[in-house]
Design an enzyme around this catalytic site. Structure first.
Site, PDB file in Angstrom:
ATOM      1  CE1 TYR A   1      12.539  32.380   1.559  1.00  0.00           C
ATOM      2  CE2 TYR A   1      12.752  29.989   1.462  1.00  0.00           C
ATOM      3  CZ  TYR A   1      12.499  31.196   0.831  1.00  0.00           C
ATOM      4  OH  TYR A   1      12.223  31.226  -0.510  1.00  0.00           O
TER       5      TYR A   1
ATOM      6  CE  LYS B   1      -0.261   0.017   5.028  1.00  0.00           C
ATOM      7  NZ  LYS B   1      -1.114   0.056   6.226  1.00  0.00           N
TER       8      LYS B   1
END
Length: 371
Positions: free
Chosen positions: A263, A34
């Site tokens: 940043y 999955k």
């Protein structure tokens, strides 16, 4: 020059299922593919382990249909079951097995399948696994309801008469808490007097709870050579990590002491150094909020991430004496060409997440290579 790349060792996947077979020699293997094979590529993983797996486990019908379209003929089990009665014709047509964990699913089987054309009733019957809530309390039929669900399923005309049983540990890695023993006992008691195959052990159960190795085991994260916990490495269990996640340096810059990087100026260099810029970021699925100091591997040496992770770039402190150059490979987890290793479990521990999260969050921009 490579940008963000996940390199997958197909032989490692095969080795890991062989190791599962050694750990649970009397059980069949339902390989869990999955979430795009835990980020490794569902179709490629399924193909690679066909000779080693007895069946496959997925979470969504679309995943099961993709496997069938790929030519996979072995059993496929919907681990969460079907979500709508409209899914049932697909299960019949494509021979997909389903978990049943709730009243709405049982009613859908009773109401819709009784209206199925007679030819389908004769030719196709759905294989059902009754999910028992042994203590996870997430999905599953309560212990008090198991008998009634079992009897109703046996009366459904398009359900195969042999009903299988499945449950899931919730604290299997906590070896001394006592709860796994309770779940094991509950599960055994719930299906003790009933025919049908049983499955309780997923990755943690396979590694730690031999008594839970019933007819089927369900290797998930260990199929990919990753430990279920960050406290131990997969290699301690004889597993081989299948993925190396890497990119390249696209800049090497002289950086003076006291100046920030990235940043928000979140990191200030305490001394003169060299900053490396790597072509990889949260746009590739690497977590944005990693703490400064999280390691990467460059030329066999661990160097720390510094500054904020950007969408497309990450900065690392190479050190003032570094000889790293533009184009050099940067390993975020896995091994380099010289077999130096940075385990994903170590990276996950630094970041404060589980390894499952790192591999399943890779984005479609990442280049996938199979070897």
């Amino acid at each position: 020059m490579k940008t963000a790349t996940a390199t997958i060792s197909l032989s490692a996947l095969q080795h890991n299922l062989q190791q599962v077979k050694r750990l649970a020699p009397h059980s069949r293997i339902l390989a869990i593919v999955k979430a795009n094979g835990y980020g490794h590529g569902m179709l490629q993983v399924a193909e690679a382990v066909q000779s080693y797996a007895d069946g496959y486990g997925v979470a969504r019908l679309a995943e099961a249909l993709a496997l069938r379209e790929q030519g996979i003929e072995k059993p496929i089990l919907l681990l969460e079951g079907f979500f709508s009665a409209d899914d049932l014709p697909h299960l019949i047509t494509h021979n997909i097995e389903t978990v049943v964990h709730s009243e709405y699913q049982l009613q859908a089987l009773e109401q819709v399948l009784e209206q199925t054309p007679e030819s389908a009733v004769l030719d196709r019957k759905i294989k059902v696994w009754l999910k028992i809530d042994s203590g996870m309390h997430r999905l599953g039929v309560s212990l008090a309801e198991v008998d009634a669900f079992y009897q109703r399923l046996q009366r459904c005309p398009n359900v195969q008469p042999q009903i299988n049983f499945v449950s899931h540990f919730s604290r299997a890695e906590e070896l001394k808490c006592g709860y796994s023993e309770i779940q094991l006992q509950r599960f055994q008691q719930a299906c003790a007097d009933k025919e049908g195959e049983r499955s309780l052990a997923a990755s943690n159960g396979i590694l730690y709870w031999q008594a839970s190795h019933f007819d089927w085991v369900r290797p998930g994260i260990i199929l990919y050579g990753i430990s279920p916990t960050n406290d131990q490495l997969a290699t301690e269990y004889g597993l081989q990590p299948a993925m190396t996640f890497s990119s390249s340096l696209i800049a090497v810059r002289e950086h003076p002491a006291g100046e920030p990087v990235g940043y928000g100026g979140a990191w200030l260099s305490p001394k003169d150094t060299k900053i490396g810029v790597v072509a990889l970021g949260y746009g590739d699925g690497y977590p944005r909020d990693v703490p400064a100091g999280t390691p990467v591997l460059i030329n066999g040496k661990r160097v720390p991430i510094v500054g904020k992770v950007s969408m497309d770039m990450i900065t690392v402190d190479l050190g003032a004496d570094s000889r790293a150059q533009v184009g050099d490979e940067v390993i975020f987890w896995g091994k380099d060409s010289q077999h130096n290793v940075l385990p994903i479990e170590e990276v996950a521990r630094h970041i404060g997440v589980i390894s499952y999260e790192l591999v399943t969050k890779l984005t479609p921009r990442v280049i996938m290579e199979y070897r």
